[in-house]
Design a protein around this motif. Structure first.
Motif, PDB file in Angstrom:
ATOM      1  N   LYS A  86       0.848  -1.178   0.000  1.00  0.00           N
ATOM      2  CA  LYS A  86       0.000   0.000   0.000  1.00  0.00           C
ATOM      3  C   LYS A  86       0.886   1.230   0.000  1.00  0.00           C
ATOM      4  O   LYS A  86       1.820   1.331   0.795  1.00  0.00           O
ATOM      5  N   SER A  87       0.607   2.149  -0.895  1.00  0.00           N
ATOM      6  CA  SER A  87       1.412   3.365  -0.953  1.00  0.00           C
ATOM      7  C   SER A  87       0.701   4.425  -1.777  1.00  0.00           C
ATOM      8  O   SER A  87       0.103   4.120  -2.815  1.00  0.00           O
ATOM      9  N   TYR A  88       0.784   5.672  -1.313  1.00  0.00           N
ATOM     10  CA  TYR A  88       0.214   6.774  -2.083  1.00  0.00           C
ATOM     11  C   TYR A  88       1.009   7.043  -3.358  1.00  0.00           C
ATOM     12  O   TYR A  88       0.562   7.791  -4.221  1.00  0.00           O
ATOM     13  N   TYR A  89       2.194   6.435  -3.477  1.00  0.00           N
ATOM     14  CA  TYR A  89       3.049   6.688  -4.632  1.00  0.00           C
ATOM     15  C   TYR A  89       2.751   5.771  -5.817  1.00  0.00           C
ATOM     16  O   TYR A  89       3.266   5.992  -6.911  1.00  0.00           O
ATOM     17  N   LEU A  90       1.953   4.743  -5.628  1.00  0.00           N
ATOM     18  CA  LEU A  90       1.675   3.800  -6.707  1.00  0.00           C
ATOM     19  C   LEU A  90       0.861   4.458  -7.814  1.00  0.00           C
ATOM     20  O   LEU A  90      -0.147   5.119  -7.549  1.00  0.00           O
ATOM     21  N   GLN A  91       1.303   4.252  -9.062  1.00  0.00           N
ATOM     22  CA  GLN A  91       0.587   4.792 -10.217  1.00  0.00           C
ATOM     23  C   GLN A  91       0.266   3.671 -11.202  1.00  0.00           C
ATOM     24  O   GLN A  91       0.888   2.601 -11.189  1.00  0.00           O
ATOM     25  N   GLU A  92      -0.677   3.953 -12.068  1.00  0.00           N
ATOM     26  CA  GLU A  92      -1.120   2.966 -13.054  1.00  0.00           C
ATOM     27  C   GLU A  92      -0.063   2.708 -14.129  1.00  0.00           C
ATOM     28  O   GLU A  92       0.143   1.572 -14.541  1.00  0.00           O
ATOM     29  N   TYR A  93       0.610   3.767 -14.584  1.00  0.00           N
ATOM     30  CA  TYR A  93       1.514   3.645 -15.727  1.00  0.00           C
ATOM     31  C   TYR A  93       2.589   2.575 -15.561  1.00  0.00           C
ATOM     32  O   TYR A  93       2.738   1.704 -16.424  1.00  0.00           O
ATOM     33  N   PRO A  94       3.381   2.565 -14.476  1.00  0.00           N
ATOM     34  CA  PRO A  94       4.463   1.584 -14.398  1.00  0.00           C
ATOM     35  C   PRO A  94       3.989   0.137 -14.428  1.00  0.00           C
ATOM     36  O   PRO A  94       4.571  -0.697 -15.129  1.00  0.00           O
ATOM     37  N   PHE A  95       2.947  -0.156 -13.691  1.00  0.00           N
ATOM     38  CA  PHE A  95       2.542  -1.549 -13.513  1.00  0.00           C
ATOM     39  C   PHE A  95       1.597  -2.068 -14.586  1.00  0.00           C
ATOM     40  O   PHE A  95       1.584  -3.266 -14.878  1.00  0.00           O
ATOM     41  N   PHE A  96       0.820  -1.180 -15.180  1.00  0.00           N
ATOM     42  CA  PHE A  96      -0.244  -1.651 -16.067  1.00  0.00           C
ATOM     43  C   PHE A  96      -0.179  -1.081 -17.484  1.00  0.00           C
ATOM     44  O   PHE A  96      -1.015  -1.427 -18.313  1.00  0.00           O
ATOM     45  N   LYS A  97       0.806  -0.247 -17.774  1.00  0.00           N
ATOM     46  CA  LYS A  97       0.914   0.340 -19.108  1.00  0.00           C
ATOM     47  C   LYS A  97       2.234   0.005 -19.813  1.00  0.00           C
ATOM     48  O   LYS A  97       2.278  -0.032 -21.047  1.00  0.00           O
ATOM     49  N   ILE A  98       3.290  -0.202 -19.061  1.00  0.00           N
ATOM     50  CA  ILE A  98       4.608  -0.374 -19.683  1.00  0.00           C
ATOM     51  C   ILE A  98       4.745  -1.710 -20.403  1.00  0.00           C
ATOM     52  O   ILE A  98       5.204  -1.764 -21.548  1.00  0.00           O
TER      53      ILE A  98
END
Length: 350
Positions: A52-64
């Protein structure tokens, strides 16, 4: 210049050794149900791990990760010619057999390997068998970048050193395993830039590169909650994979002490809008061809969270000061409104 170096050093020290304050939390503070959550598991297993982290974004994990691109750039079958001698070849099955044996030795936590020499291991955790290993094949002119993660290590970003931890905060939770998927696509972009700029002061080139998944490798499922605009998002990535690249036999590496080297490297980075790391060691003068070869083609904006580069940079020091300031801003001075916006809409990686 000395004053700028001191300022940059102070910023770096603050960013590195102060980062622990970013993930301490009062025991009296209630859990935030809207906080981004990433869970991982092997696709054939129901044991979940999460972060859990406020820093997690969609782009790195689900777009690259681009599955079609990955397999369209897979190691070809049949003979592979050497970089500068097309008459010499090696069958791809020979290379894959050596890599499969390498994986067995890595899993046994060996420090030295039968067919490969370690070039870099600072982002690899040997005890937990996770991270990035860079190796040179002893018998053939190829370099292998080996990426290994498991669901547990993937959700523990602070185990692999200071540099990966900083990138985690700067770029939405990214790690080397994810950014490795950008290397071939970015190399293709660089080659396209070179082809359309005949006025460059020297002849540039990049090594050939291919993906490969070792025998017996598993796939990981990534599932995100409160990341992006959807309540839930899912993808799958290989837990272990390689990038196989031409070995570059260099006459010399570029040096920060050489004014001409600094000028050429920064001119090229400006040309490609800093899609590569301007670190001077990434530039090598190839012994046989006299070409200037860029060996590290990792997409730099993806690992630093850069969204734009304003103006033209002529100094490495000025560049790294600005990058350090961005790191400081991302880690310590992002207000709640900005954080919530990035959580839902991410940052645009040019």
């Amino acid at each position: 210049m000395g004053r700028q170096i001191i300022i940059a050093g102070l910023i770096a020290i603050l960013a590195i050794f102060g980062n622990k304050t970013m993930y301490t939390r009062s025991i009296h503070r209630p859990n935030d149900p809207t906080m981004p959550v990433l869970t991982t598991r092997w696709v054939d297993n129901n044991q979940f791990y999460s972060i859990k982290s406020y820093y997690l974004q969609e782009y790195p994990f689900f777009k690259i990760f681009d599955r079609n691109h990955f397999f369209n750039n897979y190691l070809p079958t049949g003979s592979i010619s050497f970089r500068n001698n097309s008459e010499k070849t090696v069958d791809s099955t020979t290379i894959t057999q050596l890599i499969d044996e390498l994986i067995e030795e890595v899993n046994k936590k060996k420090k030295q390997f039968s067919h490969f020499k370690v070039l870099r291991k600072r982002n690899f955790n040997r005890n937990k068998i996770s991270g990035l290993l860079i190796l040179k094949c002893k018998d053939y002119p190829f370099v292998v970048k080996l990426f290994i993660e498991n669901p547990n290590s993937f959700t523990n970003p602070y185990q692999k050193g200071i540099e990966p931890t900083i990138f985690f905060f700067m770029a939405g939770g990214i790690n080397r395993h994810i950014s490795g998927f950008t290397r071939i696509k970015n190399a293709q972009f660089i080659k396209n830039c070179i082809a359309h700029k005949p006025s460059l002061p020297v002849e540039f080139d990049v090594p050939r590169k291919w993906f490969y998944i070792p025998r017996g490798s598993k796939w990981m499922e990534l599932r995100g909650y409160n990341i992006g605009l959807n309540d839930q998002i899912v993808t799958k990535i290989p837990g272990t994979y390689c990038i196989i690249a031409d070995e570059i036999k260099y006459e010399r590496k570029f040096s920060l002490l050489n004014k001409g080297d600094r000028q050429i490297s920064m001119k090229f980075c400006n040309l490609v809008n800093f899609c590569i790391d301007p670190h001077i060691d990434n530039f090598m003068l190839e012994k046989e061809t006299k070409k200037l070869v860029i060996v590290d083609t990792e997409h730099f904006p993806s690992i630093t969270g850069l969204t734009n580069v304003d103006g033209i940079y002529t100094s490495q020091i000025r560049w790294y000061i600005d990058l350090s300031l961005k790191c400081l801003q991302d880690m310590y001075f992002r207000d709640k409104k900005t954080r919530k916006y990035i959580q839902h809409y991410g940052t645009h990686h040019y």
